[in-house]
Design a protein around this motif. Structure first.
Motif, PDB file in Angstrom:
ATOM      1  N   GLN A  81       0.831  -1.211   0.000  1.00 61.79           N
ATOM      2  CA  GLN A  81       0.000   0.000   0.000  1.00 61.79           C
ATOM      3  C   GLN A  81       0.865   1.260   0.000  1.00 61.79           C
ATOM      4  N   HIS A  82       2.084   1.132   0.482  1.00 61.28           N
ATOM      5  CA  HIS A  82       2.970   2.289   0.556  1.00 61.28           C
ATOM      6  C   HIS A  82       3.594   2.646  -0.794  1.00 61.28           C
ATOM      7  N   ILE A  83       3.334   1.833  -1.814  1.00 61.99           N
ATOM      8  CA  ILE A  83       3.753   2.192  -3.174  1.00 61.99           C
ATOM      9  C   ILE A  83       3.105   3.522  -3.544  1.00 61.99           C
ATOM     10  N   THR A  84       1.908   3.755  -3.030  1.00 64.10           N
ATOM     11  CA  THR A  84       1.190   5.001  -3.297  1.00 64.10           C
ATOM     12  C   THR A  84       0.933   5.767  -1.988  1.00 64.10           C
ATOM     13  N   ASP A  85       1.869   5.704  -1.084  1.00 60.28           N
ATOM     14  CA  ASP A  85       1.754   6.404   0.198  1.00 60.28           C
ATOM     15  C   ASP A  85       1.397   7.869  -0.038  1.00 60.28           C
ATOM     16  N   GLN A  93      10.728   5.447  -1.308  1.00 58.91           N
ATOM     17  CA  GLN A  93      11.511   4.524  -0.485  1.00 58.91           C
ATOM     18  C   GLN A  93      10.972   3.104  -0.625  1.00 58.91           C
ATOM     19  N   CYS A  94       9.663   2.978  -0.584  1.00 56.71           N
ATOM     20  CA  CYS A  94       9.021   1.668  -0.739  1.00 56.71           C
ATOM     21  C   CYS A  94       9.394   1.061  -2.089  1.00 56.71           C
ATOM     22  N   LEU A  95       9.249   1.830  -3.146  1.00 56.58           N
ATOM     23  CA  LEU A  95       9.558   1.344  -4.487  1.00 56.58           C
ATOM     24  C   LEU A  95      11.009   0.887  -4.600  1.00 56.58           C
ATOM     25  N   GLN A  96      11.907   1.618  -3.988  1.00 54.18           N
ATOM     26  CA  GLN A  96      13.320   1.275  -4.064  1.00 54.18           C
ATOM     27  C   GLN A  96      13.665   0.020  -3.258  1.00 54.18           C
ATOM     28  N   MET A  97      12.843  -0.320  -2.275  1.00 53.00           N
ATOM     29  CA  MET A  97      13.100  -1.487  -1.432  1.00 53.00           C
ATOM     30  C   MET A  97      12.486  -2.780  -1.996  1.00 53.00           C
ATOM     31  N   LEU A  98      11.517  -2.641  -2.859  1.00 50.85           N
ATOM     32  CA  LEU A  98      10.797  -3.828  -3.353  1.00 50.85           C
ATOM     33  C   LEU A  98      11.674  -4.870  -4.044  1.00 50.85           C
ATOM     34  N   SER A 122      -1.438   9.406  -9.683  1.00 48.76           N
ATOM     35  CA  SER A 122      -2.046  10.672 -10.093  1.00 48.76           C
ATOM     36  C   SER A 122      -2.228  11.664  -8.945  1.00 48.76           C
ATOM     37  N   HIS A 123      -2.204  11.182  -7.712  1.00 49.17           N
ATOM     38  CA  HIS A 123      -2.401  12.095  -6.573  1.00 49.17           C
ATOM     39  C   HIS A 123      -1.139  12.864  -6.187  1.00 49.17           C
ATOM     40  N   ARG A 136       9.307   3.263 -10.021  1.00 50.63           N
ATOM     41  CA  ARG A 136       8.514   2.066 -10.318  1.00 50.63           C
ATOM     42  C   ARG A 136       9.147   1.289 -11.464  1.00 50.63           C
ATOM     43  N   GLN A 137       9.544   1.996 -12.517  1.00 51.17           N
ATOM     44  CA  GLN A 137      10.136   1.331 -13.671  1.00 51.17           C
ATOM     45  C   GLN A 137      11.429   0.617 -13.291  1.00 51.17           C
TER      46      GLN A 137
END
Length: 146
Positions: A81-85, A93-98, A122-123, A136-137
């Motif tokens: 859920q933190h992908i879109t925190d 940070q979440c994206l980089q840790m995945l 978008s937000h 993400r990419q």
């Protein structure tokens, strides 16, 4: 010593908390000693404080290598859920840790990829959206390469 560092993660002094995070990251890469506190890190990702969320996300990911109890599997939906925190810096940070989680928890790889592919950014402010999309990419490329 370890207890002191865990407590310091919540310090109001960000320099103290950051130093504790760095020390705990280093320890986590060397042994499973910090893994015993995984539930504490899981609690941190629910904090109202974005810095605490980031520290929790980081320490969960780094300790994925030691997760023989499948604790991360139980909270992966919450983690994703933190992908879109609400805070773009936490999302980044979440994206980089995945990729680290996917590396040590291959059974979660498909779920992580699906969450990345469907994430809506978008937000975020126009200035942050390209950075989050780029993160993400990079995460997708790294995870698909595993």
């Amino acid at each position: 010593m370890l207890e002191k560092q865990i407590t310091a993660l919540s310090s109001k002094n960000n320099n103290v908390a950051y130093q504790a995070l760095k020390e705990l990251q280093k320890l986590s890469e060397e042994s499973n000693e910090v893994y015993a506190y995984l539930s504490k890190f899981m609690d941190m990702i629910n904090s109202d404080n974005s810095y605490l969320r980031m520290r929790g996300l980081t320490l969960i990911a780094i300790n994925a290598r030691w997760d023989v109890d499948h604790q991360i599997d139980k909270i992966i939906s919450q983690y994703l859920q933190h992908i879109t925190d609400e805070k773009s810096i936490v999302a980044r940070q979440c994206l980089q840790m995945l990729p680290q989680i996917a590396q040590f928890k291959p059974e979660l790889k498909d779920m992580i990829i699906a969450a990345l592919q469907t994430a809506d950014f978008s937000h975020y402010a126009d200035s942050m959206r390209p950075l989050v999309r780029k993160d993400r990419q990079k995460a997708l490329v790294a995870i698909n390469a595993l």
